[in-house]
Design an enzyme around this catalytic site. Sequence first.
Site, PDB file in Angstrom:
ATOM      1  CG  ASP A 218      -1.808   1.244   1.258  1.00 34.89           C
ATOM      2  OD1 ASP A 218      -2.457   1.518   0.233  1.00 34.89           O
ATOM      3  OD2 ASP A 218      -1.836   1.938   2.293  1.00 34.89           O
TER       4      ASP A 218
ATOM      5  CD  GLU B  64      -4.667   0.905  -3.724  1.00 33.94           C
ATOM      6  OE1 GLU B  64      -5.901   0.995  -3.649  1.00 33.94           O
ATOM      7  OE2 GLU B  64      -3.887   1.583  -3.039  1.00 33.94           O
TER       8      GLU B  64
ATOM      9  CB  CYS C 165     -13.158  -4.688   7.670  1.00 34.10           C
ATOM     10  SG  CYS C 165     -12.539  -5.731   9.038  1.00 34.10           S
TER      11      CYS C 165
ATOM     12  CB  CYS D 220     -15.725  -8.903   8.743  1.00 34.82           C
ATOM     13  SG  CYS D 220     -15.991  -7.112   8.758  1.00 34.82           S
TER      14      CYS D 220
ATOM     15  CB  CYS E 267     -14.031  -3.447  11.562  1.00 32.96           C
ATOM     16  SG  CYS E 267     -15.424  -4.201  10.675  1.00 32.96           S
TER      17      CYS E 267
ATOM     18  CB  CYS F 290     -15.956  -7.749  12.592  1.00 31.88           C
ATOM     19  SG  CYS F 290     -14.275  -7.322  12.050  1.00 31.88           S
TER      20      CYS F 290
ATOM     21  CG  ASP G  77      -0.921   3.508   5.473  1.00 35.69           C
ATOM     22  OD1 ASP G  77      -1.919   3.910   4.850  1.00 35.69           O
ATOM     23  OD2 ASP G  77      -0.054   4.275   5.939  1.00 35.69           O
TER      24      ASP G  77
END
Length: 370
Positions: free
Chosen positions: A188, A272, A325, A328, A343, A345, A352
Amino acid sequence: MAKQNKAYKFRLYPTDEQALIIRKTFGCVRFVYNKMLAERTAMYELLKEDKEALKKVKHPTPAKYKREFEWLKEVDSLSLANAQLNLDKSYKAFFKGKSKFPTFKSKRHKQSYTTNVVNGNIQLLHGHIKLPKLKLVKIKQHRQIPTDHKIKSCTLSMTSSGKYYISILTEYEKEIERRKIKNVVGLDFAMNGLFVDSEGKKANYPKFYRQMLGKLAQEQRKLSRKKKGSSNWNKQRIRVARIQEKVANQRKNFLHHKSKELVSNYDAVIIEDLDMKGMSQALKFGKSVADNGWGMFTSILKYKLNEQGKQLVKIDKWFPSTKTCSSCGNTKPMPMSVRIYTCSCGYIGDRDHNSAINIKKEGIRLVAIA
């Protein structure tokens, strides 16, 4: 066996006479390129409504200008021929919609020219390289070129501080077998440190440009106070150029070492497909993006992976790696100011690192589909 290409860059130490010929060649190449472009531009403006007629137009060659400008015969003819090839390439790219219309080259443009191997006119000989019009030029060859690599062309360049370099393009035959993908890592892009990987490790990029900003600004202020074109102005210009070159060299060295480390440990690297130009123009991001050299890093990483039959996989830039996330799969808004992903969850992690894990997962999915 498939043909592969690899370039080797070395420092050149020409004599004053050789340096003069090199600089003359830079000027002649620029002159011929601009002359040919001017004629093509005029013809394009005249016939741009008639594409069929435009295709049939015979474009000028360097030979035409040699008859008019005798001094063009003093430099390597292959360098002028390559100027024509470069213009042809840019012209065709424009008509295919891949780039803008070619622009004129100024004296501030990168000083370089390319020459080709013809009948043994280029040879490496005991700390020297034989080049057209220059004969033997001293070279600092810090590593050997394998004997099975055949020299195809050479590009000579000069930095702003007056240093000369040569990039030797070689061709060799090698069958590169595609590696089975076992070890995968996701990266990332991190504004303040190049990248964070899916294992949670940071590149810890030293920010060479920002470290040198104070000194650079001081030297640039001194330059602005001197009369442009004077001897003192030129000396100060070289001081500024040397600082900028030092930063560029430090950055390149770091990126080479970091990319080598990744290539040695992984069979595929997932990143990316970012719009670096757009990011650099965004508020407060210009210097950070320029300092990191992410574009250069990915280019270096790609060719090193390809050499070993490994892969660089790019996922869509709109993939919500930051908002998702990694535990999950739920998504939620993530403003730039929020550095910890929390999150419902129960997952809590660095923003990052969470994004890098998602990039890795998406990359593995794309590779599996392919």
